[in-house]
Each structure stands twice: as C-alpha cells, then as structure tokens.
Motif scaffolding. Structure first.
Motif, PDB file in Angstrom:
ATOM      1  N   LEU A   1       2.728   6.518  -1.616  1.00  0.00           N
ATOM      2  CA  LEU A   1       1.475   5.779  -1.518  1.00  0.00           C
ATOM      3  C   LEU A   1       1.126   5.119  -2.837  1.00  0.00           C
ATOM      4  CD1 LEU A   1      -0.611   8.426   0.448  1.00  0.00           C
ATOM      5  CD2 LEU A   1       0.459   6.386   1.370  1.00  0.00           C
TER       6      LEU A   1
ATOM      7  N   HIS B   1       7.742   3.678   2.996  1.00  0.00           N
ATOM      8  CA  HIS B   1       8.327   4.806   3.716  1.00  0.00           C
ATOM      9  C   HIS B   1       9.847   4.697   3.629  1.00  0.00           C
ATOM     10  CE1 HIS B   1       4.759   5.548   6.678  1.00  0.00           C
ATOM     11  NE2 HIS B   1       4.320   4.851   5.650  1.00  0.00           N
TER      12      HIS B   1
ATOM     13  N   ILE C   1       7.161   9.404   2.158  1.00  0.00           N
ATOM     14  CA  ILE C   1       6.242   8.276   2.014  1.00  0.00           C
ATOM     15  C   ILE C   1       5.727   8.256   0.583  1.00  0.00           C
ATOM     16  CG2 ILE C   1       4.344   9.713   2.874  1.00  0.00           C
ATOM     17  CD1 ILE C   1       3.001   7.202   3.929  1.00  0.00           C
TER      18      ILE C   1
ATOM     19  N   ASN D   1      -4.332   0.034   4.008  1.00  0.00           N
ATOM     20  CA  ASN D   1      -3.860   1.092   4.895  1.00  0.00           C
ATOM     21  C   ASN D   1      -4.073   0.705   6.355  1.00  0.00           C
ATOM     22  OD1 ASN D   1      -3.086   3.487   6.046  1.00  0.00           O
ATOM     23  ND2 ASN D   1      -4.992   4.545   5.558  1.00  0.00           N
ATOM     24  N   THR D   2      -3.070  -0.001   6.930  1.00  0.00           N
ATOM     25  CA  THR D   2      -3.183  -0.417   8.323  1.00  0.00           C
ATOM     26  C   THR D   2      -2.323   0.439   9.243  1.00  0.00           C
ATOM     27  OG1 THR D   2      -1.344  -1.967   8.125  1.00  0.00           O
ATOM     28  CG2 THR D   2      -3.560  -2.805   7.617  1.00  0.00           C
ATOM     29  N   GLY D   3      -1.349   1.122   8.670  1.00  0.00           N
ATOM     30  CA  GLY D   3      -0.398   1.881   9.476  1.00  0.00           C
ATOM     31  C   GLY D   3       0.802   1.051   9.909  1.00  0.00           C
ATOM     32  N   LYS D   4       0.723  -0.252   9.747  1.00  0.00           N
ATOM     33  CA  LYS D   4       1.782  -1.144  10.221  1.00  0.00           C
ATOM     34  C   LYS D   4       2.907  -1.243   9.195  1.00  0.00           C
ATOM     35  CE  LYS D   4       2.575  -5.963  11.574  1.00  0.00           C
ATOM     36  NZ  LYS D   4       1.918  -7.262  11.861  1.00  0.00           N
ATOM     37  N   LEU D   5       4.131  -0.957   9.620  1.00  0.00           N
ATOM     38  CA  LEU D   5       5.296  -1.037   8.741  1.00  0.00           C
ATOM     39  C   LEU D   5       6.188  -2.205   9.128  1.00  0.00           C
ATOM     40  CD1 LEU D   5       6.570   2.659   8.432  1.00  0.00           C
ATOM     41  CD2 LEU D   5       5.029   1.403   6.898  1.00  0.00           C
TER      42      LEU D   5
ATOM     43  N   TYR E   1       0.836  -1.205   0.000  1.00  0.00           N
ATOM     44  CA  TYR E   1       0.000   0.000   0.000  1.00  0.00           C
ATOM     45  C   TYR E   1       0.867   1.250   0.000  1.00  0.00           C
ATOM     46  CZ  TYR E   1      -3.490   3.436   1.368  1.00  0.00           C
ATOM     47  OH  TYR E   1      -4.293   4.541   1.394  1.00  0.00           O
TER      48      TYR E   1
END
Lengths: 112, 111
Positions: B49, B32, B47, B95-99, B29
């Motif tokens: 996207l 970064h 970032i 889009n979970t925010g988890k990297l 998704y």
C-alpha cells in the motif's frame, strides 16, 4: 474455510446460446470481481461489485454481457448470445477492502 | 493503463535469485502480486500500500517506490515450486479496489 466457488468448471456451448456463470465469494468479503483471461489479452477486469452494488462495468465487452449480485453470497455473469470470441477462462475473485483478491478456480468457456 | 512487467521470462536454477519489476505510468495507491501456475487460478502473494513498508514472507519479498510508480518482487534462493507466471496488479491513485494486471512474467526454476 471454503474459498471462492465457481460453477460450472467447464462449459461448451454453441454460438448464439445463452451462458450463465456462477460465483459464491468468500463469506465476509465485500468486493467481488469478474475477470476474463485469454492468451491474447491477458487478465482483464470485466466488472466489480462492492457490497452487492456494481461499481465499475467499463470492462464489459458489449451489451451481450451482464452481471448481477442479488446478495452477498452469489453473483452471476451472463452472456447472451454467446460468440466464439467469448471463449476464455472466466474467473471470479473476492476480497476485503485493501486486501488481496482471492480467485475461484475459473470457468473454461468454449463457444463453437 | 496496463502496467509493464520486466522481464517477460526468466529461467533459473534452484537456489538462484530473481527480481521481477512492475512499472506504471500513473500514480498508484497499491500494488498486488500474484502467482499463477499452468491451468490454475492466480494466487495472491502480497499487497503493498501507498505509504506502507516493504513486505515479504519466507524468501519472497517486494518493494514499492511510490515516486517512481514502480514495484519489484524479489525471489531469493528459488525453489522448484516458485515456477509459474507472476502478475502485478496496480490500483490507481485512490482506494477503489480496481486492479489492472500486467502482462505477466513467466518464471521457470530448473533442478
């Protein structure tokens, strides 16, 4: 504007003791992340919160680790009991949705 | 699954260019990029996207090829201040925010 604040910056403790790490995220950020960094394993995500709710704790090594976020401006990571293999730098980071993560200065933990 | 970065290390002279690659085996998704100097915290660079454009500021830019699940970081006319370890962090297909961070690429710029 203040960045992410972590305390303490350094912690030396003996095996078996409880350790509590603290984090204040950037005001307005709705995501908070806890990472651990070591030479061997690199930068690992332990747990993250969205709007104070834990979303994914699959990276927490074992039951000795726990994390809380009682409000939008404070989070803790607790290790009880601590072991020498927990020695690492622990980072807290915060972000907005679809935004970059802003890291705190880290807590260097040494367990003897 | 951890993304793979290449090369592992780069040594440059001031003014030279460098490219750091980040490759994932899964659909992404976002990607970064961060830079970490010794003894300091990682610092967010940019970032990218899914469906977005190539990004950049000053002499550091990046691209994201969604089909190949790859991203590249371009450092142009490198400066001494560019030295450090560069990490890519990849976010899965939603889009979970988890990297998940790569193992890092160490860049050393010499005078």
């Amino acid at each position: 504007d203040a960045g992410v604040i972590q305390s303490p910056r350094h912690e030396v403790t003996e095996m078996g003791q409880e350790v509590t790490l603290r984090c204040k995220p950037i005001s307005g950020h709705d995501y908070l992340f806890w990472y651990r960094q070591t030479m061997m394993r690199g930068l690992e995500l332990l747990i993250y919160f969205n709007n104070n709710v834990p979303i994914d704790d699959s990276g927490m090594p074992e039951d000795r680790f726990s994390a809380k976020m009682p409000n939008a401006s404070f989070s803790t990571l607790k290790i009880q009991p601590s072991e020498p293999r927990d020695s690492a730098v622990y980072f807290c980071a915060s972000s907005l949705a679809e935004g970059g993560q802003y890291f705190g200065p880290g807590t260097r933990l040494t367990v003897t | 699954q951890q993304p793979v970065q290449s090369p592992q290390a780069v040594i440059l002279r001031e003014g030279e260019d460098a490219v750091i690659n980040c490759s994932s085996s899964k659909a992404l998704y976002s990607v970064h990029w961060y830079r970490q100097k010794h003894g300091e915290a990682p610092v967010f660079l940019m970032i990218l996207l899914k469906g977005g454009e190539q990004k950049g500021h000053e002499k550091i830019s990046a691209s994201f090829n969604e089909k190949k699940q790859q991203s590249s970081l371009y450092l142009t006319a490198s400066q001494l201040s560019y030295s450090g370890t560069y990490f890519c962090g990849t976010e899965g297909s939603s889009n979970t925010g988890k990297l998940i961070f790569g193992q890092g690429t160490t860049l050393q710029v010499k005078p």
